[in-house]
Design an enzyme around this catalytic site. Structure first.
Site, short mmCIF file in Angstrom:
data_model
loop_
_atom_site.label_atom_id
_atom_site.label_comp_id
_atom_site.label_asym_id
_atom_site.label_seq_id
_atom_site.Cartn_x
_atom_site.Cartn_y
_atom_site.Cartn_z
CG ASP A 7 -64.63 91.74 12.59
OD1 ASP A 7 -63.74 92.59 12.48
OD2 ASP A 7 -65.63 91.72 11.85
CD GLU A 67 -60.20 92.41 11.01
OE1 GLU A 67 -60.24 91.31 10.42
OE2 GLU A 67 -61.00 93.32 10.81
CG ASP A 139 -69.77 91.92 11.60
OD1 ASP A 139 -68.84 92.57 11.10
OD2 ASP A 139 -70.96 92.24 11.47
#
Length: 155
Positions: A7, A67, A139
């Site tokens: 991420d 992502e 995260d």
């Protein structure tokens, strides 16, 4: 199969590693790479690259999943996120890992069943999908969700 989920963020990049054996998933590791906002941008990117490379070197990974960037209202923030994301893509590719990319809405749908899921819902489902997982932070949780999404897409 060991999958690294990432991420990306300039301030706090999350990472998570899962193992997939058949249809079973298990947690291997997760963490966060934090950078000092007072540092110059280039130095912050070096921190992300160095620490992510160390994570990759410490595990025998088979794939990475990152992502995708979502559109922000602040163009400057979007550019900085894109630069951090580029470093993440480069670190994984430089290590010879095949890299897949997933939109945030797809990750939420894969984990919770709806693309509009809240972070708390994702974290709750991670507890179900990866029993006993201890999350390093939000995260890292998002990164594990990206890894699980990749696992579900590669049957």
């Amino acid at each position: 199969m060991l999958i690294l989920g990432i991420d990306p963020s300039l301030s706090c990049t999350g990472w998570g590693i899962i193992a997939k054996v058949g249809n079973r998933l298990s947690h291997i590791a997760n963490g966060q790479i934090k950078t000092d906002p007072k540092m110059p941008l280039a130095e912050r990117l070096v921190v992300i690259d160095r620490e992510l490379a160390a994570v990759i070197a410490a595990h025998t990974l088979d794939a990475a999943a990152v992502e995708e960037v979502f559109a922000n209202t602040n163009a400057q923030s979007t550019l900085k996120l894109g630069q951090a994301r580029g470093v993440c893509l480069l670190a994984a590719a430089r290590a010879g890992l095949p890299v897949s990319e997933y939109a945030a809405r797809l990750v939420k749908k894969a984990i919770v069943g709806t693309g509009a899921a809240e972070k708390a819902q994702i974290q709750a489902m991670l507890g179900v999908l990866l029993p006993g997982v201890k999350l390093a932070g939000a995260d890292a949780a998002d990164a594990l969700a990206v890894a699980i999404t990749h696992a579900s897409m590669t049957r």
